[in-house]
Design an enzyme around this catalytic site. Sequence first.
Site, mmCIF file in Angstrom:
data_model
loop_
_atom_site.group_PDB
_atom_site.id
_atom_site.type_symbol
_atom_site.label_atom_id
_atom_site.label_comp_id
_atom_site.label_asym_id
_atom_site.label_seq_id
_atom_site.Cartn_x
_atom_site.Cartn_y
_atom_site.Cartn_z
ATOM 1 C CD GLU A 171 -32.982 -17.207 -14.526
ATOM 2 O OE1 GLU A 171 -32.254 -18.201 -14.338
ATOM 3 O OE2 GLU A 171 -32.806 -16.396 -15.462
ATOM 4 C CB THR A 211 -44.779 -23.784 -21.618
ATOM 5 O OG1 THR A 211 -44.002 -23.613 -20.433
ATOM 6 C CG2 THR A 211 -45.079 -22.428 -22.222
ATOM 7 C CG ASP A 268 -41.387 -27.970 -25.490
ATOM 8 O OD1 ASP A 268 -40.662 -28.297 -26.447
ATOM 9 O OD2 ASP A 268 -41.130 -27.006 -24.744
ATOM 10 C CD GLU A 277 -29.941 -20.163 -18.116
ATOM 11 O OE1 GLU A 277 -29.264 -20.261 -19.149
ATOM 12 O OE2 GLU A 277 -29.790 -19.247 -17.276
ATOM 13 N N GLY A 278 -34.806 -21.305 -18.148
ATOM 14 C CA GLY A 278 -35.559 -21.423 -19.388
ATOM 15 C C GLY A 278 -35.817 -20.027 -19.910
ATOM 16 C CG HIS A 286 -36.901 -30.294 -24.915
ATOM 17 N ND1 HIS A 286 -36.121 -30.084 -23.800
ATOM 18 C CD2 HIS A 286 -37.737 -29.218 -24.991
ATOM 19 C CE1 HIS A 286 -36.433 -28.943 -23.242
ATOM 20 N NE2 HIS A 286 -37.429 -28.399 -23.936
ATOM 21 C CD1 TRP A 287 -32.304 -33.263 -24.789
ATOM 22 C CD2 TRP A 287 -31.114 -35.121 -24.433
ATOM 23 N NE1 TRP A 287 -31.088 -33.102 -25.408
ATOM 24 C CE2 TRP A 287 -30.337 -34.224 -25.208
ATOM 25 C CE3 TRP A 287 -30.569 -36.352 -24.090
ATOM 26 C CZ2 TRP A 287 -29.046 -34.522 -25.631
ATOM 27 C CZ3 TRP A 287 -29.283 -36.638 -24.518
ATOM 28 C CH2 TRP A 287 -28.540 -35.736 -25.277
ATOM 29 N N GLY A 288 -34.526 -31.915 -22.108
ATOM 30 C CA GLY A 288 -34.364 -30.936 -21.038
ATOM 31 C C GLY A 288 -35.572 -30.906 -20.126
#
Length: 387
Positions: free
Chosen positions: A103, A289, A249, A98-99, A251-253
């Site tokens: 979803e 994004t 952006d 999710e963000g 990041h590790w997600g």
Amino acid sequence: YQRRVREAAVKSPSGQDSTMAELSIDLSAMSVAEMSITSNSVFEPPPQETPASKIPFNRSLMLSQSVPSFSKLMTQCNKVESLLKLVEHESSIKKIGEGTFGEVFMGEKVVYKIIPVGGDTIINEVEQTTYENAFQEIVVSRQLSDLASDKVENGKAFCQLIDVVYCRGSYPSSLLKAWDEFSKPENERPDILPEDQQYVVLLSHYSGIQLEEFCSNHNLSPDETHSILRQICCSLAAAEQKYQFEHRDLHWGNVLIMPTNVTTVEFTQAGKSYIFRSHGILATIIDFTFSRIESDGCLNFVDLEQEEWLFQGGAKADRQMQVYRDMRGACRKNWAKFSPRTNVLWIVYLLDKMLIGKRSLKLRKLRSLLSSAKSATDALAIAFRSL
């Protein structure tokens, strides 16, 4: 890893180009039943000189100052159907992520990223994604997906886009059931969205789990860490050269990891082949994004200065927040400018995350060398000189 950053607003122009006027479809006047198109149906725009579905990337962007945002978005959607029709053939489906803006679900063969767009209902404490910003994310995703087959600048570590679908209707019970079974959701349950809610759904191949989750369950070896770093550097360098690309952006997600039996991986940068051992791991870069990309003189970017709060998070709480401030310094608040140093900031950040709790002197020396790089292209050369 729940990233709570809001999408930077991009004001859409009010003008309309006559060649695209037919695409100003008033879908708000359509009932949910009318949107229940068969899953094999394809969006057919009204006859015109150049069908919207055939407009190339650069042409779509050149129209960006004269075409309404919804019409532009529809040039990038291959189908129109209800959300229920889109997933009803799946015998099993589960939520895998999710963000803030959507979803992510996995079916039997594909992953569905479902993004509510264009509505007034506040969800997850933010406004829904605008048509304009959805359009930008799709065109960036398409361009980067195409790099997998590029013979000069090959960036196969970018998420591979299969399809883009415009949907409308209630959230299906099968997806709500999968949502309820997801461990510790932070988002609001999407049944709060209205029955006539609009969505953009990006379909892609399954590429594994987030790097953060992988690191929490698996003790990365130095060889595995170096392989992940090289795969990311190769793809970012290729995108820099081809599109003056910045992720902004990473990041590790937003890095996915999947085990593989493939022993070697091959990338191409500036026509030169890079072949190295995978060490049983494939990395995939997702979520564009905030990305910057340029093609044929057409520029897509998000002005992050419109979100001042993004730069106010505490660096001690999470290193990610400091990277946003460092990016701001690298581009001097000019987010339209190509500043490849931002890619290096994220590369170093990812290495820092993978080095948590580790004492590898070689990797820490590599980290020191990478910190002085000016671009992912520089970082790629450093990554292949080391170890």
